[in-house]
Design a protein around this motif. Structure first.
Motif, PDB file in Angstrom:
ATOM      1  N   TRP A   1       0.813  -1.210   0.000  1.00 20.74           N
ATOM      2  CA  TRP A   1       0.000   0.000   0.000  1.00 20.74           C
ATOM      3  C   TRP A   1       0.848   1.261   0.000  1.00 20.74           C
ATOM      4  N   TYR A   2       1.976   1.241   0.719  1.00 21.25           N
ATOM      5  CA  TYR A   2       2.801   2.448   0.727  1.00 21.25           C
ATOM      6  C   TYR A   2       3.328   2.749  -0.673  1.00 21.25           C
ATOM      7  N   ASN A   3       3.794   1.716  -1.368  1.00 21.43           N
ATOM      8  CA  ASN A   3       4.290   1.917  -2.726  1.00 21.43           C
ATOM      9  C   ASN A   3       3.197   2.484  -3.631  1.00 21.43           C
ATOM     10  N   THR A   4       1.980   1.983  -3.466  1.00 19.33           N
ATOM     11  CA  THR A   4       0.865   2.474  -4.278  1.00 19.33           C
ATOM     12  C   THR A   4       0.591   3.944  -3.990  1.00 19.33           C
TER      13      THR A   4
ATOM     14  N   PRO B   1      -3.151   3.552   9.132  1.00 18.48           N
ATOM     15  CA  PRO B   1      -3.477   3.744   7.715  1.00 18.48           C
ATOM     16  C   PRO B   1      -3.503   2.477   6.869  1.00 18.48           C
ATOM     17  N   PHE B   2      -2.664   1.489   7.174  1.00 18.76           N
ATOM     18  CA  PHE B   2      -2.544   0.332   6.286  1.00 18.76           C
ATOM     19  C   PHE B   2      -3.756  -0.588   6.366  1.00 18.76           C
TER      20      PHE B   2
ATOM     21  N   GLY C   1       4.803   4.469   7.464  1.00 17.13           N
ATOM     22  CA  GLY C   1       3.578   4.946   6.820  1.00 17.13           C
ATOM     23  C   GLY C   1       3.522   6.448   6.682  1.00 17.13           C
ATOM     24  N   SER C   2       4.650   7.129   6.816  1.00 17.67           N
ATOM     25  CA  SER C   2       4.665   8.595   6.818  1.00 17.67           C
ATOM     26  C   SER C   2       4.329   9.154   5.433  1.00 17.67           C
ATOM     27  N   SER C   3       3.244   9.936   5.366  1.00 15.73           N
ATOM     28  CA  SER C   3       2.767  10.434   4.070  1.00 15.73           C
ATOM     29  C   SER C   3       3.383  11.788   3.742  1.00 15.73           C
TER      30      SER C   3
END
Length: 935
Positions: A14-17, A739-740, A130-132
């Motif tokens: 999900w992070y890569n996406t 988030p994940f 998960g840092s956006s």
């Protein structure tokens, strides 16, 4: 969905996406919400403090992104002058070379090469958390644009007279050969000595006894000070003493700095080697007895290596026998010579605070050197006013007092460092010592009409890393250019940081922001505590209690953890100590928790306290919480996939449970929004935990089964719609914290709930709708839950099997209770595993029963025939004996003064809690025993 929640199978995907699709980028529309990341050192790796504050910043960013703001969480790293130079120096030292073998330019090229190859560790780890962050805008404090901003600020401050060059005392690291900031000095108590020395009076009438922890600095003494009101010595004011071993005379002076109760009340004043003594010297330097001393009494006795220097300044100050000695060797020689001359009164053991460089471990020396300074008072005044006037708000508010204390006692800021890696000071010197400041040498030649062959040499020093960091809120946005980003996002919304750098970074950003932008750089400052271990102890390698956030996410076995902590350690005894401590703290290693569980743990700890106690047991609990949410989603999907979920025109009917859970959802939305807006992430996480685990999962999902199993199609549709609607909202409420898992579940739930979109990240954050709060449904369901809990408590206390059908009698109920019983009958029979529920007439005699209360209504469960009386008596007696055996042991421990005096407070509290719990359990068991005997 997979049957088992496996965070590692979803998190990286999900992070890569998210990053590939640009979801983190600030959009043009919407009000700005901007956070500047405290730039971690490019040499660094993620520690618990980083992970904690990055979780808070990411939660805020995700929350405001979902609210429709143009969110910029500005990423970047700090060049970390000293730390980075040391890393690369160690690498080339391993090749048998030093930086001087390469020369300045080639060595700096080596650092850039290292940065490109190895400097991205911490940014990779931030992604794991998960840092956006808006990675497209990532900055580095040595970028060309940042360097331009640094030069611009230096030049403008210099031209205004706010930057100057002067000779003053600094913290000097004799290994690195540079000044260091207070933050880079670690002072810890160590065992040492106090030497009492005789200073003969010049008039030949005795001597003064002076106590010191640093006899080697005697060579630079300028005076002996006493308190002006000390009657023992007042008659000696204006007299002189013979400074031992030197042949010099120094005056006896009076100053309020002296504590007459400490030692002998006589203090040696060595202004070039002690910060307090320097202040005393400033107050007395104009008196002729000091002014006539060599260098006006400001006598430096050390080289940059902290060795005794030579007499190369025209004064015969240093006795020849000490020249060239290392400072601690000189100490031994000086003490021995004092003793030989009968001038050593005594030596006492003494504990003292010893300042050491955090990079080298070397004892820091107060050292007199030429350095560059910022004249700070003119910048501090508006920075104080900004907080006084409310332009900047501290959260919690009490931290403004710490800020004021520092700012109102501020000293000029030493901004130069004697290393090669960093922003080189834009100043050039000619052979006469004239200083020219400008953007480049050519600009200076043109401005001052200097010929190309006129000799100019740039200053070798670089700027303190905090200087460039002080410009971070506006330099990262493109200043000195007036960029769209600067116009959109300055001033930023909030700064999230620890209290330990309020002065070093926060205050300096405020001063520079006000000076160069005319506005404070942020509206609010959220100050968080420092992460400690479960016992409240500071995390340190030697204690073996350090936690690596990535280890918590991935898990690590004990042997791998020990290898990681002791690898490459040169001191075998220290490696052994760390191994033993690690085995004590983590005997089974560290299990894998996943990122969301770790983030939720950090959020739950984000209270307004100063210290944050991190307990692995809590993280395990939140891993279970994520698993609970996963299983709840699986239940919802199993009951809604391929079904009519109320999105058609077919009739809908809602149960009391449906109306209750929607009511509670809206209350929880309001509570969570309020908690996040006020930086109470602990309250937000607590609210979400209790609602998701206790109300949605434990109660509503069970109640929903009754509706789904009914023959009423409209009711089934209403309940399926409610299941999906509430879960979809739960996922959006919880997304900023976890988030994940919320993204993974949302992708499956949203289409069934009639919600479209690519990602939960860009969905609107839920808003409470008070019109959907049904107080009647809340009251009725609370009554139902109290009833069921009463039944369950009795089953537990009486050891009645959970599945055994019970006959229940009710007594003293109101008319309202009767109405509620009627509407909740089906729920009670199924959830309570009840065979029957009947009202006792007022005059009927109640059988011997276990009793629970719901308000004034009594729930009676007749005991006859329910339990094996003899077997239950045996069981209860066994439990009572077990506790009666344990109680004296704990009571003895708490009555033992050795234990109370030596054990950490957290351990004592734990034992006290255990004692209270055991006593309570004993009382309950005795009550049950009495009840069973009465049957």
């Amino acid at each position: 969905m997979e049957k088992t929640y496996a965070p590692h199978s979803i998190e990286q995907r999900w992070y890569n996406t998210w990053e590939e699709k640009g979801y983190f980028a600030a959009k043009q529309e919407g009000d700005s919400y901007c956070i500047m990341i405290p730039p971690p050192n490019v040499t660094g790796s993620l520690h618990m403090g980083h992970a904690f504050q990055d979780t808070i910043m990411d939660a805020l960013t995700r929350y405001h992104r979902m609210k429709g703001c143009s969110t910029l969480w500005q990423p970047g790293t700090d060049h970390a002058g000293i730390a980075t130079q040391m890393v690369v120096e160690r690498l080339i030292n391993a090749e048998g070379k030093t930086r001087h073998d390469y020369g300045r330019e080639q060595f700096i090229e080596k650092i850039w090469e290292w940065k490109e190859q190895s400097g991205g560790t911490i940014t990779r780890q931030l992604r794991r958390m998960g840092s956006s962050l808006d990675w497209e805008k990532e900055r580095f404090t040595m970028d060309d644009g940042m360097s331009k901003a640094v030069r611009e600020v230096f030049i403008k401050l210099y031209e205004e007279g706010l930057i100057y060059r002067g000779k003053r005392l600094v913290n000097w690291d004799p290994v690195l050969h540079t000044a260091v900031s207070d933050l880079e000095v670690l002072s810890e108590e160590e065992n040492g000595s106090m030497w009492h020395m005789r200073y003969p009076l010049a008039n030949g009438k005795g001597h003064l006894i002076v106590a010191t922890t640093r006899p080697e600095t005697l060579l630079g003494d300028a005076a002996v000070a006493i308190h002006p009101d000390d009657e023992r010595y007042k008659h000696l004011l204006g007299e002189f003493v013979e400074l031992p071993l030197t042949g010099r005379r120094i005056p006896i002076i009076a100053d309020d700095y002296v504590d007459p109760e400490f030692g002998t009340g006589c203090v040696k004043i060595t202004p070039a080697h002690d910060f307090n003594d320097y202040e005393v010297w400033l107050r007395h330097r104009d008196m002729s007895a000091i002014a006539d001393l060599p260098h006006g009494g400001l006598i430096n006795v050390f080289t940059a290596d902290a060795n005794i220097r030579e007499n190369d300044d025209g004064f015969d100050i240093i006795p020849a026998q000490y020249i060239g000695l290392e400072r601690f060797e000189a100490r031994q020689r000086i003490v021995a010579d004092l003793d030989a001359q009968g001038l050593l009164e005594k030596i006492e053991d003494h504990k003292l605070m010893v300042p050491r460089g955090d990079r080298t471990g070397a004892v820091i020396e107060p050292f007199l050197t030429d350095q560059w300074y910022v004249k700070i008072e003119p910048l501090a005044k508006p920075a104080i006013e900004a907080v006084e006037q409310g332009d900047i708000k501290f959260v919690p508010d009490n931290w403004k007092n710490t800020y004021f204390e520092w700012m109102r006692n501020i000293q000029d800021w030493c901004i130069s460092r004697q290393i090669w890696w960093g922003h080189r000071i834009p100043a050039w010197y000619d052979d006469q010592g004239n200083i020219y400041v400008g953007h480049s040498e050519q600009e200076i030649r043109d401005k001052h009409e200097l010929a190309d062959d006129y000799p100019l040499k740039q200053d070798d020093d670089v700027l303190d890393t905090w200087f460039s960091s002080a410009l971070w809120p506006f330099s990262t946005l493109g200043w000195p250019e007036q960029t769209p980003e600067l116009a959109k996002h300055y001033p930023t919304s909030v700064l999230v940081t620890g209290f330990d750098i309020i002065f070093f970074w926060v205050a300096r950003m405020i001063m520079m922001g006000l000076k160069f932008q005319g506005q404070a750089p942020f509206k609010e400052i959220y100050i968080h505590g420092l992460v400690r271990d479960a016992e409240g102890q500071k995390m340190s390698k030697s204690k073996g209690n350090v936690l690596d956030p990535i280890d918590l996410i991935d898990g690590i076995d004990l042997e791998a953890l020990i290898e990681k902590r002791t690898s490459g350690m040169m001191q075998p005894h220290l490696a052994k100590k760390i191994e033993q401590a690690t085995r004590k703290h983590f005997p089974d290693g560290i299990p894998s928790f996943g990122t969301d569980a770790l983030r939720f743990t950090f959020a739950s700890m984000a209270s307004t306290g100063r210290d944050i106690r991190f307990d692995l047991a809590r993280t395990e609990g939140y891993r279970n919480f994520c698993n609970k949410l996963w299983n709840a989603a699986r239940y919802v999907l199993m009951n809604t996939e391929g079904q009519d979920n109320g999105l058609s025109d077919a009739a809908l009917e809602y149960s009391q449970a449906d109306l209750w859970i929607v009511s509670r959802l809206n209350q929880v939305i309001a509570q969570t929004r309020d908690a996040i807006e006020n930086y109470r992430f602990d309250l937000a996480s607590q609210t979400l935990y209790e609602f998701i685990w206790n109300e949605y999962c434990d109660w509503y999902l069970e109640l929903s089964k009754i509706s789904l199993q009914s023959d009423n199609a409209a009711l089934q549709r209403g309940t399926r719609k409610t299941l999906l609607r509430v879960l979809e909202n739960i996922l959006r409420i919880a997304h900023p914290l976890i988030p994940f898992i919320t993204e993974e579940i949302w992708q499956r739930v949203a289409p069934l709930a009639g919600v479209s979109g690519e990602t939960i990240m860009l969905q609107p954050y839920p808003e409470a709708d008070n019109s959907q709060i049904d107080e009647q449904a809340i009251g009725a369901t609370n009554w139902l839950m109290a009833f069921i809990l009463g039944i369950r408590r009795i089953r537990g206390e009486m050891n009645i099997a959970p599945g055994k059908p019970l006959n229940v009698l009710l007594q003293h109920g109101s008319e309202h209770d009767r109405v509620l019983l009627q509407s909740n009958q089906s729920y009670l029979l199924k959830l309570g595993r009840l065979a029957s529920i009947n009202w006792l007439a007022e005059n009927d005699h109640a059988p011997e029963s276990a009793i629970a209360l719901v308000g004034d209504m009594r729930i009676l469960i007749p005991m006859a025939g329910l339990i094996d009386k003899e077997a239950e008596l045996v069981r209860l007696n066994k439990e009572i004996q077990k506790i009666e055996k344990e109680l004296p042991r704990i009571e003895g421990k708490l009555n033992n003064s050795n234990f109370i005096d030596k054990a950490p407070a957290a351990v004592i509290d734990k034992e006290k809690g255990k004692l209270t719990s055991l006593r309570s359990s004993l009382n309950n068991l005795n009550e049950q025993l009495s009840k069973i005997k009465a049957l």
